[in-house]
Design a protein around this motif. Structure first.
Motif, short mmCIF file in Angstrom:
data_model
loop_
_atom_site.label_atom_id
_atom_site.label_comp_id
_atom_site.label_asym_id
_atom_site.label_seq_id
_atom_site.Cartn_x
_atom_site.Cartn_y
_atom_site.Cartn_z
N SER A 198 42.82 36.50 28.84
CA SER A 198 43.49 35.54 29.07
C SER A 198 43.16 35.23 30.33
O SER A 198 42.93 35.61 31.05
CB SER A 198 44.99 35.77 28.99
OG SER A 198 45.77 36.76 30.02
N LYS A 199 43.75 34.05 30.43
CA LYS A 199 43.63 32.86 31.62
C LYS A 199 44.41 33.83 32.96
O LYS A 199 43.80 33.66 33.78
CB LYS A 199 43.56 31.77 31.37
CG LYS A 199 43.33 31.06 33.07
CD LYS A 199 42.78 29.52 32.65
CE LYS A 199 43.04 28.91 34.06
NZ LYS A 199 43.87 29.43 35.35
N SER A 200 45.49 34.27 32.72
CA SER A 200 46.10 34.65 33.47
C SER A 200 46.19 35.83 34.31
O SER A 200 45.99 36.66 35.54
CB SER A 200 48.37 35.15 32.75
OG SER A 200 48.15 35.75 31.81
N VAL A 201 45.78 36.78 33.54
CA VAL A 201 44.74 38.21 33.65
C VAL A 201 43.37 38.06 34.38
O VAL A 201 43.48 38.50 35.94
CB VAL A 201 44.26 38.94 32.61
CG1 VAL A 201 43.86 40.45 33.10
CG2 VAL A 201 45.81 39.68 31.79
N LEU A 202 42.45 37.14 33.95
CA LEU A 202 41.67 36.67 34.97
C LEU A 202 42.10 36.44 35.99
O LEU A 202 40.95 36.75 37.37
CB LEU A 202 40.39 35.51 34.27
CG LEU A 202 39.62 36.29 33.16
CD1 LEU A 202 38.74 35.18 32.47
CD2 LEU A 202 39.11 37.25 33.36
N ASP A 203 42.63 35.48 36.19
CA ASP A 203 43.28 35.26 37.83
C ASP A 203 43.89 36.28 38.43
O ASP A 203 43.34 36.40 39.69
CB ASP A 203 44.97 34.21 37.50
CG ASP A 203 44.86 33.09 36.80
OD1 ASP A 203 43.69 31.91 37.14
OD2 ASP A 203 45.38 32.06 36.52
N CYS A 204 44.27 37.38 37.64
CA CYS A 204 44.98 38.61 38.68
C CYS A 204 43.09 39.03 39.00
O CYS A 204 42.77 39.02 40.61
CB CYS A 204 45.12 39.33 38.14
SG CYS A 204 47.50 38.65 37.74
N VAL A 205 42.11 38.79 38.53
CA VAL A 205 41.40 39.58 38.39
C VAL A 205 40.25 39.18 39.94
O VAL A 205 39.83 39.72 40.69
CB VAL A 205 39.85 39.77 37.49
CG1 VAL A 205 38.91 39.84 37.48
CG2 VAL A 205 40.67 40.90 36.15
N ALA A 206 40.05 37.83 39.59
CA ALA A 206 39.47 36.41 41.06
C ALA A 206 40.61 36.50 41.62
O ALA A 206 39.24 36.59 42.71
CB ALA A 206 40.09 35.29 40.28
N ALA A 207 41.68 36.99 41.98
CA ALA A 207 42.44 37.36 43.32
C ALA A 207 41.71 38.90 43.73
O ALA A 207 41.51 38.58 45.04
CB ALA A 207 43.56 36.59 43.24
N ALA A 208 41.40 39.42 42.73
CA ALA A 208 41.08 41.17 43.34
C ALA A 208 39.88 40.24 44.68
O ALA A 208 39.77 41.23 45.01
CB ALA A 208 41.89 41.54 42.46
N LEU A 209 39.36 39.85 43.53
CA LEU A 209 37.83 40.13 44.30
C LEU A 209 37.11 39.25 44.89
O LEU A 209 36.20 38.61 45.05
CB LEU A 209 36.87 39.51 42.98
CG LEU A 209 36.21 40.73 42.19
CD1 LEU A 209 35.62 39.97 40.48
CD2 LEU A 209 35.91 41.99 41.96
N ARG A 210 38.32 38.39 45.64
CA ARG A 210 38.55 37.07 46.50
C ARG A 210 37.32 36.25 46.04
O ARG A 210 36.40 35.64 46.95
CB ARG A 210 38.03 37.76 47.03
CG ARG A 210 38.71 38.67 48.21
CD ARG A 210 40.14 38.13 48.68
NE ARG A 210 41.44 39.40 48.98
CZ ARG A 210 41.58 40.07 50.95
NH1 ARG A 210 40.01 39.38 51.70
NH2 ARG A 210 42.07 40.75 50.80
N LEU A 211 37.70 34.91 44.60
CA LEU A 211 36.28 34.77 44.26
C LEU A 211 36.67 32.98 44.74
O LEU A 211 37.57 32.26 44.90
CB LEU A 211 36.05 34.73 42.99
CG LEU A 211 35.36 35.75 41.85
CD1 LEU A 211 35.93 35.52 40.70
CD2 LEU A 211 35.07 36.71 42.23
#
Length: 285
Positions: A67-80
């Motif tokens: 989901s986009k919400s989970v991808l938001d968390c992954v993106a934040a973790a990876l500092r994208l």
């Protein structure tokens, strides 16, 4: 891009971004038993607030629901960055079919764009489509780069030319830096048009064409509009400095306008004027 290629691209992107992050950047202890660069998978999962198993499957390129919400968390973790987030979403959320360009079809640029090209007389300017194929240029670009009119229309792809034309390899003082800027743009398009199989075909063709292409592609970043200072060593004008500004042209054609502005407090514009005036006199003779 078919599903297998899309998931492979997603896997390689996540691995690359994880490898670039250092523990101290995210407040984690460095430790002494790290065998590979960057963070571990379980550390990214912890930072993103997801299970280690789920993130491992995502990074392995497994066909799982996201989901986009989970991808938001992954993106934040990876500092994208913003562009990298768009790339992640496009690959992971499996965007719908993209409008396909007809093979061999040459896009027409509007009269207003043609006028812009003409008005930017001493700023080399190139207009390209989402495949980095050149659809328009001005006289200054022909003098600094090459006369694109002499290149067959189906070969007027900026990335292909950078790897196959010796004059372009010699032009940039740091050729790899120059190429990586275009590859960053190309990767942004690659993620945006995930359903267009042309991209996979082109990448395979370029890997066969030049052994340097593969490693540079794997190292490439994602950027929709890089702004950089480039130093050229022109065969006739010698040292020239340009600021590259890449602009997206609004509309349905998805065109890009790349403007090379001569650096201030430099002789670049004077040299370019001389090149163009000399060429004009030669043509008149």
């Amino acid at each position: 891009m078919n599903q297998q290629a899309r998931l492979h691209a997603l896997s390689e992107f996540l691995k690359s971004k994880r490898a670039q992050l250092q523990p101290r950047e995210v407040g984690l202890p460095t430790g002494t038993r790290r065998r590979t660069p960057g963070l571990r998978r379980e550390e990214i999962a912890q930072l993103a607030g997801v299970s280690s198993t789920w993130y491992t499957w995502l990074e392995q390129g497994r066909d799982i629901k996201v989901s986009k919400s989970v991808l938001d968390c992954v993106a934040a973790a990876l500092r994208l960055t913003v562009d990298e987030r768009k790339y992640l979403y496009a690959l992971a959320l499996e965007a719908g079919p993209a409008d396909r360009l007809i093979p061999g079809e040459q896009q027409e640029i509007s009269p207003s764009l043609k006028r812009i090209l003409k008005e930017l007389r001493y700023c080399p300017t190139i207009i390209s489509d989402r495949r980095c194929s050149i659809v328009g240029w001005n006289e200054a670009a022909a003098h600094v780069f090459l006369d694109f009119q002499e290149v067959p229309p189906d070969q007027r792809n900026m990335i292909r030319l950078l790897f196959t034309r010796k004059e372009l390899r010699r032009l940039a003082v740091n050729w790899e830096h120059f190429v990586k800027g275009f590859l960053a743009i190309f990767r942004a398009y690659y993620g945006q048009y995930v359903e267009d199989g042309w991209y996979e075909e082109f990448l395979e063709e370029m890997k066969r064409t030049d052994p340097q292409f593969g490693p540079l592609w794997e190292q490439s970043q994602v950027s929709s509009a890089p702004e950089v200072l480039l130093e050229f060593r022109h065969a006739k004008a010698r040292k020239m400095l340009f600021h590259l500004t890449s602009l997206h042209v609004s509309g349905s054609s998805d065109l890009r306008c790349s403007i090379y502005t001569p650096a201030e407090d430099n002789t670049t514009e004077f040299k370019l004027r001389q090149l163009m005036e000399l060429s004009g006199k030669t043509n008149e003779a």
